[in-house]
Scaffold this active site. Sequence first.
Site, PDB file in Angstrom:
ATOM      1  N   SER A 107       0.830  -1.195   0.000  1.00 38.89           N
ATOM      2  CA  SER A 107       0.000   0.000   0.000  1.00 38.89           C
ATOM      3  C   SER A 107       0.870   1.252   0.000  1.00 38.89           C
ATOM      4  O   SER A 107       1.793   1.380   0.797  1.00 38.89           O
ATOM      5  CB  SER A 107      -0.905  -0.011   1.232  1.00 38.89           C
ATOM      6  OG  SER A 107      -1.682   1.164   1.268  1.00 38.89           O
ATOM      7  N   GLY A 108       0.554   2.175  -0.909  1.00 41.74           N
ATOM      8  CA  GLY A 108       1.315   3.409  -1.020  1.00 41.74           C
ATOM      9  C   GLY A 108       2.447   3.350  -2.016  1.00 41.74           C
ATOM     10  O   GLY A 108       3.158   4.331  -2.189  1.00 41.74           O
ATOM     11  N   THR A 112      -2.152   1.867  -7.990  1.00 38.25           N
ATOM     12  CA  THR A 112      -3.322   2.442  -8.660  1.00 38.25           C
ATOM     13  C   THR A 112      -2.899   3.446  -9.719  1.00 38.25           C
ATOM     14  O   THR A 112      -3.440   3.447 -10.833  1.00 38.25           O
ATOM     15  CB  THR A 112      -4.239   3.121  -7.629  1.00 38.25           C
ATOM     16  OG1 THR A 112      -4.632   2.151  -6.637  1.00 38.25           O
ATOM     17  CG2 THR A 112      -5.477   3.692  -8.286  1.00 38.25           C
ATOM     18  N   ASN A 157      -0.861   5.480   2.809  1.00 37.57           N
ATOM     19  CA  ASN A 157      -1.271   5.976   1.500  1.00 37.57           C
ATOM     20  C   ASN A 157      -2.576   6.754   1.666  1.00 37.57           C
ATOM     21  O   ASN A 157      -3.502   6.278   2.309  1.00 37.57           O
ATOM     22  CB  ASN A 157      -1.466   4.795   0.525  1.00 37.57           C
ATOM     23  CG  ASN A 157      -1.740   5.265  -0.895  1.00 37.57           C
ATOM     24  OD1 ASN A 157      -1.713   6.448  -1.178  1.00 37.57           O
ATOM     25  ND2 ASN A 157      -2.014   4.324  -1.780  1.00 37.57           N
ATOM     26  N   SER A 160      -5.404   4.663  -0.779  1.00 36.19           N
ATOM     27  CA  SER A 160      -5.051   3.245  -0.801  1.00 36.19           C
ATOM     28  C   SER A 160      -6.224   2.406  -1.308  1.00 36.19           C
ATOM     29  O   SER A 160      -7.369   2.560  -0.858  1.00 36.19           O
ATOM     30  CB  SER A 160      -4.666   2.788   0.618  1.00 36.19           C
ATOM     31  OG  SER A 160      -4.422   1.403   0.636  1.00 36.19           O
ATOM     32  N   SER A 161      -5.950   1.519  -2.280  1.00 36.07           N
ATOM     33  CA  SER A 161      -6.977   0.592  -2.763  1.00 36.07           C
ATOM     34  C   SER A 161      -7.185  -0.493  -1.720  1.00 36.07           C
ATOM     35  O   SER A 161      -6.252  -1.226  -1.379  1.00 36.07           O
ATOM     36  CB  SER A 161      -6.553  -0.031  -4.094  1.00 36.07           C
ATOM     37  OG  SER A 161      -6.389   0.948  -5.082  1.00 36.07           O
ATOM     38  N   GLY A 387      -0.112  -5.860  -2.442  1.00 39.57           N
ATOM     39  CA  GLY A 387       1.206  -6.480  -2.344  1.00 39.57           C
ATOM     40  C   GLY A 387       1.310  -7.306  -1.068  1.00 39.57           C
ATOM     41  O   GLY A 387       0.375  -7.393  -0.259  1.00 39.57           O
ATOM     42  N   GLU A 389       1.954  -8.273   2.583  1.00 39.71           N
ATOM     43  CA  GLU A 389       1.771  -7.445   3.765  1.00 39.71           C
ATOM     44  C   GLU A 389       2.345  -8.142   4.993  1.00 39.71           C
ATOM     45  O   GLU A 389       2.004  -9.301   5.271  1.00 39.71           O
ATOM     46  CB  GLU A 389       0.285  -7.122   3.985  1.00 39.71           C
ATOM     47  CG  GLU A 389      -0.291  -6.202   2.913  1.00 39.71           C
ATOM     48  CD  GLU A 389      -1.690  -5.723   3.259  1.00 39.71           C
ATOM     49  OE1 GLU A 389      -2.276  -6.242   4.226  1.00 39.71           O
ATOM     50  OE2 GLU A 389      -2.201  -4.829   2.547  1.00 39.71           O
TER      51      GLU A 389
END
Length: 1079
Positions: A107-108, A112, A157, A160-161, A387, A389
Site C-alpha cells: 500500500s502506497g 493504482t 497511502n 489506498s486501494s 502487495g 503485507e
Amino acid sequence: MEVKTSLLDNMIGVGDMVLLEPLSEDSFIENLRNRFDHNEIYTYIGSVVISMNPYRSLPIYTPDKVEEYRNRNFYELSPHIYALADEAYRSLRDQDKDQCILITGESGAGKTEASKLVMSYVAAVCGKGQEVNKVKEQLLQSNPVLEAFGNAKTVRNDNSSRFGKYMDIEFDFKGDPLGGVISNYLLEKSRVVKQPRGERNFHVFYQLLSGASDDTLKKLKLDRDFSKYNYLSLDSASVNGLDDAANFRTVRNAMQIVGFMEDEVQSVLELVAAVLKLGNIEFKPESRCNGTDESRIKDKNDLKEMCELLGIEQSVLERAFSYRTVEAKLEKVSTTLNVAQAYYARDALAKNLYSRLFSWLVTRINESIKAQAKTRHKVMGVLDIYGFEIFEDNSFEQFIINYCNEKLQQIFIELTLREEQEEYVREGIEWTNIEYFNNAIICDLIENNQNGILAMLDEECLRPGTVTDETFLDKLNTICADHQHFESRLSKNSKFLNDHSLPHSCFRIQHYAGKVLYRAEGFVDKNNDLLYRDLSQAMYKATHSLIKQLFPEGNPAKVNLKRPPTAGFQFKASVGTLMRNLQTKNPNYIRCIKPNDKKASHIFTESLVCHQVRYLGLMENVRVRRAGYAFRQAYEPCLERYKMLCKRTWPHWRGPAREGVEVLMADLQVPTDEFSYGRSKIFIRNPRTLFFLEERRRQCLQDLATLIQKIYRGWKCRSQFLLLKKSQIVVAAWYRRYAQQKKYQKIKSATTVVQSYTRGWQARKLLRELKYQKRCEEAVTTIAAYWHGTQVRREYRKFFRANAGKKIYDFTIQRIMQKYFLGLKSSMPPMSPIDKNWPARPYLFLDGVHKELRRIFHLWRCKKYRSQFTEEKKAVYEEKLEASEIFKDKKALYPSSVNQPFKGDYLEISKNPKYQKLNSAVDEKVLLADVVNKINRANGKGTARIFLLTKKSVVLADQKTGQVKASVPLPDLASVSVSTQSDGFFALRLKEGSASAIKGDFLLSSEHLIEIITKLHRTGATAADREQLNIDISDEFLVQFKQDKVCVKFIQGAPKNGNSVSCKRKNNRLLEVSVPTTA
C-alpha cells in the site's frame, strides 16, 4: 550514419538490473537509490518494470512522451512504464497475443497510479472515432467510481486501494477498444465499521457529506458534520491534498459517463446514507424474567430514518436486531441477542450491505463497458492487487492477501521461465536447467484440499460443537507441525519452546518473501462472515429498488438451509480462476516500491526498500534472468551499435548482419563461451562481456569524436581561409572601384570648372555686346521721343488757346466729384433705418445727386435690414405697416400703439384650462383673443366679453363661463367704424339682410383697438372670396341696434370719476362718448 538511442546510452546507474555487476542485495539497493536521486523512478529486470513512487509530479507523462515511446523497441529508450505498455499493446495488436499486466506492491507504492498510466497510454495510442472515444472514456471513468467506493486513506497511502481489481480490456482486430470486464477481490469491508488510528473510512462517505448539495443531504437525512456518525473516524477526517467536495462532483460526472441512470445514482447514495445511519444505532441491555439478557435500541430516531431510506418497516428491523432464529430441518428456535451480539449483528449488516453494494457497482459498470460485438476479441488484462503485507498484527486479511501473492509469485516464476525457455527454443539455443526456489510447497501448505490451512479453517467453521480460534490453532499444530514452512509454539520446527517472539495464540509461515507471524484470533469469525438470516429476510422485505437484489437469500420462498460458502473458500476459488486466466495470457510485470513511510519526496529509506525488494522477490527474479544469458540483442541493432570496434565493419558492413557480428566478435577476441548465436539474436552470458563492449565502444567513440573534431576543425579553417580570400577579392574590387570613382570625380570636377570659366567668358562677352546694342537702341529712342515731343508741342501751341479752358474745367469737375465720393465713403451714416443723419453736401451743384444718393442709401439699408427678418417678424412688421397706412394721422390713439408689439393671443386660450371648452368650440386657428367691453345701448355701460378672431369669423363669448354669445362670419361684416380720438371704441357694422344682422351691430371697446382693426382688415384683404373690409374713421357714426339706429358721437371733455373715457345715453337716438382732451 543514423544514430539510434539505447537503454545503455547516458545511463544513470544500471537501467536493467540483469546487467548489474556485481549482483548483491546491497548493489541492487544502491542502484535503485542512485536512479531515484536523479528522478529515474523506473528500472528494468529484463522485461519487468520496477516503479519507485516519487510522491510528486514528474514531467515524464506528457503527450510528447507518449509519442516518444510509441512503436519503439522495449530496450530502445530509457526505462519507462510507457515502454512496457507499448510492448504489451503492440504484441496484442500485431501478434494477436492476449496480454496481462500484473501490478503488485504494498500500500502506497503507486499501484493504482501505475494502472491509470497504463490505461491512459493505451487509450492515447489506440484508434480514434466517436464510438472508440466513448468506450475509452467509459473505461477510464470507471476508475474514479471504484476509487470512491473502494479506496481509503491509510497511514501508508492517502488513496489506498482496499480491494483487488482485475480489468480485462477487449480490443478488435485493429487494436481499438471495444469494452471491458472488471473483477474485484476481497474488499476490506471491516473498514466500514472500524478504522485503525490515523486512517479513514472509504472516500465516498466523506465525499458525500462534503460535496452533496443541501437539498440532496436533506433527502438523504444527513448532516455535513462528520462527528455525528460513529463509523467515521475524526482524527483523519480531512486530508491535505484531497478535495472531497470536488472529488464528489468528479464521481457523479464519472457515473453519468459510465452509464448510470439518475435514479440508480440516487439509490446508491441512499444505501451509503443508510450505512452511516446504521452505525449510529446503539443498544442498551435489559433483563428478562427468565434471567436471560436481551438488548433494546436506545434512540430509535436513526433507525426510523434508515428504515425510511430503505423502505423497511421499523418493527421488522428492530426485531431482527433483538432476536435470532435458527432453523434446523422442520424446527425453528428463536433466541434473544444480548448487547454484544446486537452490535455484532449491526456491524455485520453494515459490512454486508456495503460489500454487496460495491459488488453491484462492479457488475453495473461491467454492463455498461462490456463489448457489444459477439466476435472473438483480443484481451489485455490489468491486475491491480495488494502487495505482500507484513504488519505488527497480522490477521485473516493479511493471510489471504499473502496467499494471493504466493500464487502470483508462483505464476511469475513459471511464466518467466517459460518465456525464457520459449525464446531459447525459438533462437536455437541449448536450454539449460535453471535452479530456483519453487514456492509451490508454500501454496500447497495453504490451499491443499485435504490438510491445507484454508481447508482446516473451513472444516472448523462447519463442524458442530464449540468452535474457537484456539481449536483451529490446535488443529494446525496437529496436522502442520511437521511442515518445514510452518511454525508454532507446539510445532517441531520451533527452535526454542520458550521463544517469546512466537505467542501461544499465533503461528508463523515461512513465505517466499520472509516469515510472517499471524494471530489466530478472529480467523474463524472472519472466515464465517455470517449474517443472521433474520437480517437478510428483513432486508428482502424492503421496498428499495436495490435491496432485494443485494439480499436474494432473504426470500422466504427460497429458504436455503445450506450453510453459505466461507470467505476463504470464495477467495480461493477467485484466485484459482484468476490464475487460470493469467496463464492463458502473455504476462507483463510492474513491481511498485515506495521509498519511505512519510509519503514525502526525495527521501529514500534503505531498510524499507530492502524489505520490499525481498518480499517482491526481485533478487530471485534477477537470478532467474541471469541463470542463462544476461543480455540478448538482435543482430541489426547490435552491429549498428558496435560496428566502429572493427575496421572490417566500419563504417558500413555490406553483408548479412549476423556475419558482421561474427566478424566483430572474432576481431574483439571475445571468448566463445561468453556468447551464443541465435537465429535472429546474439546472446551474451555475462554482463562483464557487455560492459567490455560498452567500454570499448566508449573509447572508440572518444577517438571518433577526436577524429570528427580534427576533420571539422580542418574544414572550418579551410572554410574560413576561403571565406577570407573571397572577402579580400571583394574588398579589393570594391576599393579599386572606389579609387576609380574618386579619380573620375576629380576629372569631372576639373572639367566642370574649365567649362564654367569658358561659359562665363562667353556670357560676359555676349552681355557686353547686348548692353552696347541696348544703349544704342535707347539713345535712338530718346532722340526720337524728344524729336516727336518737339513736333507735338509745336502743333499743340497752335490749338491750346481754343481748347484748354474746357479741358481744365472738365478735369476740375472730375476731381471734385472724385473727392466728393471718397469723402462720402469715409463718412457714411449707421445702417439703422431710423437714423436720419446724412453728410452735408460740399457744393451746391451736387444737391440733386446728394439727395438721390441719400434716398438710394436709405432704400438699400432698409432692404438689408428687412433681409434679416424671420417670417414671424416680417408678419409683425407688415401688420404694423398696415396699421400705419390705416391710422397714421387719422387716429389719435395710433402713436401710442406703435411701440407696443402685436401679441395676438392675450388670453393664451390654447394653454389655459379655463378656456378649454371655448377652445374646443372654435374649429379654426385663433388669430386674436382678448377681453373687450360690449356697450349696452340702454345705459352706455360695458359688459366684459371674450373677443376671438379667426380666419372666417368673429366670436364673442362670456368671460366667466366661456359660453359663445355671438359668432359673426367675416363675410357678414360690412365695415368697422372708429373715432379719431384716443378712445378704444369701435363698431362692427353688419351687412343688411345677413343672418348675423338680426340682432344688430356691435359697439365694443378695447385697449388693443389698433391691433384688432388691423387684423380684421388683413384677414379680409387676404381672403380671395370676399371684399376688403372698409374702415370708417369719424367722430360721429350710426350703429344699428335691432330695429333702431343710434348715433354715436365723440366729444372732448374732462374725465369723470377717474375714468378716462365715459359713455352716456342722451336719448333714444344718441350715445355720447366723452374723451379726455390730449395735451
